[in-house]
Design a protein around this motif. Structure first.
Motif, mmCIF file in Angstrom:
data_model
loop_
_atom_site.group_PDB
_atom_site.id
_atom_site.type_symbol
_atom_site.label_atom_id
_atom_site.label_comp_id
_atom_site.label_asym_id
_atom_site.label_seq_id
_atom_site.Cartn_x
_atom_site.Cartn_y
_atom_site.Cartn_z
ATOM 1 N N MET A 1 -50.796 -92.594 -23.824
ATOM 2 C CA MET A 1 -49.961 -91.646 -23.093
ATOM 3 C C MET A 1 -50.746 -90.360 -22.879
ATOM 4 N N ILE A 2 -50.902 -89.979 -21.615
ATOM 5 C CA ILE A 2 -51.715 -88.826 -21.243
ATOM 6 C C ILE A 2 -50.864 -87.850 -20.447
ATOM 7 N N TYR A 3 -50.988 -86.575 -20.758
ATOM 8 C CA TYR A 3 -50.305 -85.526 -19.996
ATOM 9 C C TYR A 3 -51.342 -84.634 -19.346
ATOM 10 N N HIS A 4 -51.317 -84.572 -18.026
ATOM 11 C CA HIS A 4 -52.144 -83.626 -17.269
ATOM 12 C C HIS A 4 -51.183 -82.577 -16.733
ATOM 13 N N ALA A 5 -51.331 -81.335 -17.180
ATOM 14 C CA ALA A 5 -50.331 -80.314 -16.913
ATOM 15 C C ALA A 5 -50.377 -79.781 -15.493
ATOM 16 N N GLY A 6 -51.480 -79.991 -14.765
ATOM 17 C CA GLY A 6 -51.625 -79.278 -13.506
ATOM 18 C C GLY A 6 -51.731 -77.786 -13.769
ATOM 19 N N ASP A 7 -51.324 -76.977 -12.817
ATOM 20 C CA ASP A 7 -51.306 -75.523 -12.998
ATOM 21 C C ASP A 7 -49.914 -75.102 -13.416
ATOM 22 N N THR A 8 -49.789 -74.516 -14.588
ATOM 23 C CA THR A 8 -48.463 -74.150 -15.055
ATOM 24 C C THR A 8 -48.530 -73.105 -16.150
ATOM 25 N N VAL A 9 -47.454 -72.352 -16.270
ATOM 26 C CA VAL A 9 -47.186 -71.559 -17.456
ATOM 27 C C VAL A 9 -46.203 -72.354 -18.308
ATOM 28 N N VAL A 10 -45.936 -71.849 -19.506
ATOM 29 C CA VAL A 10 -44.939 -72.482 -20.362
ATOM 30 C C VAL A 10 -43.571 -71.929 -19.968
ATOM 31 N N TYR A 11 -42.716 -72.779 -19.483
ATOM 32 C CA TYR A 11 -41.393 -72.359 -19.005
ATOM 33 C C TYR A 11 -40.306 -73.018 -19.854
ATOM 34 N N PRO A 12 -39.089 -72.478 -19.846
ATOM 35 C CA PRO A 12 -37.999 -73.095 -20.614
ATOM 36 C C PRO A 12 -37.768 -74.539 -20.170
ATOM 37 N N GLY A 13 -37.835 -75.450 -21.101
ATOM 38 C CA GLY A 13 -37.626 -76.858 -20.812
ATOM 39 C C GLY A 13 -38.887 -77.682 -20.801
ATOM 40 N N LEU A 14 -40.064 -77.037 -20.669
ATOM 41 C CA LEU A 14 -41.307 -77.815 -20.648
ATOM 42 C C LEU A 14 -41.549 -78.503 -21.986
ATOM 43 N N LEU A 15 -41.434 -77.758 -23.075
ATOM 44 C CA LEU A 15 -41.682 -78.341 -24.387
ATOM 45 C C LEU A 15 -40.740 -79.513 -24.648
ATOM 46 N N GLU A 16 -39.480 -79.350 -24.298
ATOM 47 C CA GLU A 16 -38.510 -80.423 -24.534
ATOM 48 C C GLU A 16 -38.889 -81.679 -23.741
#
Length: 284
Positions: free
Chosen positions: A177-192
């Motif tokens: 399982m791989i996660y490529h975040a792209g361009d992003t900040v940490v926003y509410p709901g991302l961690l969940e």
């Protein structure tokens, strides 16, 4: 320069492509190659995926913005792409010159991108039946892997009539399982979202953002501290920093990321990849 570094620097595009093609990835393993910025190649089983392949001088032609170093591959070198994933429409991610060449010389390659990118990609030569929408928060099966796009906030979450403007990707291939975040900040709901499944490899930007770059129209991302904290909270097994090296004015020193890992979570496994380096991940 070490002998190993000399050998790495001396590799030709042909040697790099041949390495990708001959690399074997048994079940529960994946290979990753770093091409700079957020461009990576991932192989699992017999499938090869390019994410945000930025291999041209698109920005130099449009805005006079030069790369810090030449692209390790040219678009015409790419003859092995089973899939190309695009995270958003910025030129260093949706490189239409590269996309056009890949589409022309790889008739079986599929392309996945946010819906707002599709018109430009069709104009670049991507056939409609090979172009798929990045529909967030739902898994879609492809031949040899499955994807779940994750909303990205660059620096804000934005939705268009075609769905989310910015995305990252969960890639489930070959038991990894791989996660490529792209361009992003940490926003509410991302961690969940990230905690919904164990993530073996997490790839996150670390270049941050500031008022001066915003004045120049440069949208920011999470910085190295936020990237470390997100990786730790999401319990990535291995974290790879991205988006720090192609443009000096919009980069970061990956050593800061490593130093902060040691300070904040010294048990967090990380890997700063050399240009064109192959890393083989073996799932525990």
């Amino acid at each position: 320069m070490t002998d190993q570094a000399h050998a790495q620097a001396a590799r030709t595009p042909k040697m790099l492509i041949e390495e990708m093609n001959r690399t074997r990835t048994p079940q529960d393993t994946a290979a990753v190659w770093f091409l700079g910025q957020e461009s990576v190649v991932i192989k699992g089983g017999d499938r090869i995926i390019y994410v945000d392949p930025y291999l041209s001088d698109e920005l130099e032609q449009k805005a006079g913005i030069q790369r810090a170093y030449p692209a390790p591959l040219s678009p015409s070198d790419v003859g092995n792409a089973d899939a190309v994933l695009i995270t958003h429409e910025h030129d260093d991610h949706m490189d239409l010159t590269t996309i056009s060449v890949i589409a022309k010389q790889n008739p079986c390659t599929i392309f996945v991108a946010p819906g707002c990118c599709h018109a430009a990609m069709r104009e670049a030569g991507v056939a409609e039946d090979r172009l798929y929408a990045a529909e967030c928060d739902r898994w879609k099966e492809y031949d040899g892997f499955r994807l779940k796009p994750i909303p990205a906030a660059h620096e804000e979450l934005e939705e268009t009539e075609h769905g989310h403007r910015y995305v990252g990707y969960m890639i489930d291939m070959n038991g990894v399982m791989i996660y490529h975040a792209g361009d992003t900040v940490v926003y509410p709901g991302l961690l969940e979202r990230l905690q919904e499944q164990p993530i073996d490899i997490g790839m996150v930007p670390i270049n941050g953002g500031d008022a001066f770059r915003r004045q120049d129209g440069i949208v920011g991302n999470m910085d190295f501290r936020e990237a470390v904290k997100l990786a730790s909270a999401a319990k990535f097994d291995l974290t790879i920093p991205l988006h720090y090296d192609v443009f000096a004015w919009n980069g970061e020193r990956p050593g800061y990321f490593i130093d902060y890992c040691y300070e904040y979570d010294p048990y967090l496994k990380t890997k700063v990849m050399a240009r064109t380096e192959r890393m083989i991940y073996v799932k525990d």
